[in-house]
Design an enzyme around this catalytic site. Sequence first.
Site, PDB file in Angstrom:
ATOM      1  N   THR A  40       0.875  -1.187   0.000  1.00  0.00           N
ATOM      2  CA  THR A  40       0.000   0.000   0.000  1.00  0.00           C
ATOM      3  C   THR A  40       0.910   1.235   0.000  1.00  0.00           C
ATOM      4  O   THR A  40       1.357   1.674  -1.034  1.00  0.00           O
ATOM      5  CB  THR A  40      -0.968   0.004   1.199  1.00  0.00           C
ATOM      6  OG1 THR A  40      -0.235  -0.206   2.418  1.00  0.00           O
ATOM      7  CG2 THR A  40      -2.015  -1.086   1.056  1.00  0.00           C
ATOM      8  N   ASN A  98      -0.264  10.363   5.651  1.00  0.00           N
ATOM      9  CA  ASN A  98      -1.524  10.003   6.291  1.00  0.00           C
ATOM     10  C   ASN A  98      -2.586  11.079   6.165  1.00  0.00           C
ATOM     11  O   ASN A  98      -3.784  10.783   6.231  1.00  0.00           O
ATOM     12  CB  ASN A  98      -1.265   9.649   7.754  1.00  0.00           C
ATOM     13  CG  ASN A  98      -0.622   8.283   7.887  1.00  0.00           C
ATOM     14  OD1 ASN A  98      -1.279   7.266   7.766  1.00  0.00           O
ATOM     15  ND2 ASN A  98       0.687   8.259   8.098  1.00  0.00           N
ATOM     16  N   LYS A 140       4.063  -6.864   4.203  1.00  0.00           N
ATOM     17  CA  LYS A 140       3.825  -5.467   3.876  1.00  0.00           C
ATOM     18  C   LYS A 140       3.511  -4.743   5.184  1.00  0.00           C
ATOM     19  O   LYS A 140       3.000  -5.332   6.142  1.00  0.00           O
ATOM     20  CB  LYS A 140       2.706  -5.291   2.849  1.00  0.00           C
ATOM     21  CG  LYS A 140       1.320  -5.724   3.237  1.00  0.00           C
ATOM     22  CD  LYS A 140       0.560  -4.714   4.065  1.00  0.00           C
ATOM     23  CE  LYS A 140       0.545  -3.375   3.362  1.00  0.00           C
ATOM     24  NZ  LYS A 140       0.038  -2.319   4.322  1.00  0.00           N
ATOM     25  N   GLU A 142       6.282   4.652   7.412  1.00  0.00           N
ATOM     26  CA  GLU A 142       5.889   5.794   6.577  1.00  0.00           C
ATOM     27  C   GLU A 142       6.731   7.028   6.899  1.00  0.00           C
ATOM     28  O   GLU A 142       6.756   7.498   8.030  1.00  0.00           O
ATOM     29  CB  GLU A 142       4.405   6.092   6.768  1.00  0.00           C
ATOM     30  CG  GLU A 142       3.520   5.021   6.151  1.00  0.00           C
ATOM     31  CD  GLU A 142       2.047   5.167   6.493  1.00  0.00           C
ATOM     32  OE1 GLU A 142       1.223   4.634   5.728  1.00  0.00           O
ATOM     33  OE2 GLU A 142       1.726   5.785   7.521  1.00  0.00           O
ATOM     34  N   THR A 149       0.794  -9.165  12.890  1.00  0.00           N
ATOM     35  CA  THR A 149       1.274  -7.917  12.333  1.00  0.00           C
ATOM     36  C   THR A 149       0.790  -7.714  10.909  1.00  0.00           C
ATOM     37  O   THR A 149       0.681  -8.666  10.166  1.00  0.00           O
ATOM     38  CB  THR A 149       2.802  -7.872  12.312  1.00  0.00           C
ATOM     39  OG1 THR A 149       3.202  -6.608  11.834  1.00  0.00           O
ATOM     40  CG2 THR A 149       3.383  -8.932  11.418  1.00  0.00           C
ATOM     41  N   SER A 170      -7.104  10.608  -0.282  1.00  0.00           N
ATOM     42  CA  SER A 170      -7.262  11.562  -1.385  1.00  0.00           C
ATOM     43  C   SER A 170      -6.959  10.910  -2.735  1.00  0.00           C
ATOM     44  O   SER A 170      -6.183   9.987  -2.817  1.00  0.00           O
ATOM     45  CB  SER A 170      -6.333  12.751  -1.175  1.00  0.00           C
ATOM     46  OG  SER A 170      -6.608  13.380   0.060  1.00  0.00           O
TER      47      SER A 170
END
Length: 413
Positions: free
Chosen positions: A158, A408, A184, A285, A195, A413
């Site tokens: 993702t 995030n 992932k 991230e 997880t 969007s």
Amino acid sequence: MSSKVSPLAPTDVPAMPMIAGVRLATAAAGIRYKGRTDVLLVEMEKGTTVAGVFTTSKCASAPVEWCRDKLKGGSARALVVNSGNANAFTGKSGKQAATLTAQLAAKAIGCKPAEVFLASTGVIGEPLDATKFDGVLDALALDAGPDGWMDAAKAIMTTDTFPKVATATVKLGKAKVTINGMAKGAGMIAPDMATMLSFIFTDAPLSASCLQALLKAGVTDTFNAVTIDGDTSTSDTLLAFATGAAAENGAPKISRASDPRLKAFVKAFNAVLADLAEQVARDGEGARKLVEIIVEGAKTKVSARKIALSIANSPLVKTAIAGEDANWGRVVMAVGKAGEPADRDKLSISFNGIRVAKAGARDPSYNEKEVSAEMKKPVIQIKVALGLGKGRDRVLTCDLTKEYVAINGDYRS
């Protein structure tokens, strides 16, 4: 999937060997993304055993509930994974989507729906249109082959910036067995008994109960010791599959996790889990630094784990690391709020082996220039010595950057 690869990505990517009894294929089903694959089908031969651990979230996704229920059977023929939609918090339609997906996969490879395992990752709360899998899974069943592990890892991404794979080969008896894994992660990661999405495959002939015991023990110091942002996903799933094909080459059939013949296998199995877990931490991230938290001298290992997680999940600690600031005051704060036994006047803290605090105060030999140079490195170790007992534990995390907020803030969007 980000086009910008994390600076912490591994420089060496392993060549993933084939595993007898496992065939893979990926496709673009148009679940959410455009111009990329988003569905994975893994087909396994008859007799494959399965084990799994899952999220402890009270709002678990429909695929998690499906897998928990089907795990009782102990056997698997297929795994279907989609990215872009988590099929979580989707009510009755989510359960129907999970059921339809399993039925379509079962029809495609010729097995029972109860032998199909599912995982979904992506946006929470949006219905999953499982009719998009109709025809796609049939084509994947025809295209599936023993290669394509890297393509499989890419299809389940993702916000990940790189595919995560690991492999190990070890002797079981006199036969060679292989362990392959993929994962992932990236965000919403603070696992508890599972997880993100992670899948392990081996040709070792292990019973379902044996595999389950190995998996449950293996996650404790690997996946359960990783946190990115302190948020436990609704979809966390770790599944392990054993085809048993190595029995044809003389590998002994193992029914108990305590069997001494498993010693080397367990070590290799846990190494694959640890490798994947670290890759998840490296791809947090917006991450620019991998952070290892070590707590020693605690009353117990459990206490050390809780304190380590308190440090690892602290936004103030993580932003200080992003700013390359050895702010031990924030570490002291995180230790103090953990709710575990600690004595301020016995506390010592070091960054990358350089002690900055000793016996409840700044270390007399503290050198700002020396420590600042260490904080510019991509891997930071924070070690806390409590001086209370023999409890020790280790947790992996990453820094918290402006990019995490941007990723995030724009996620839907």
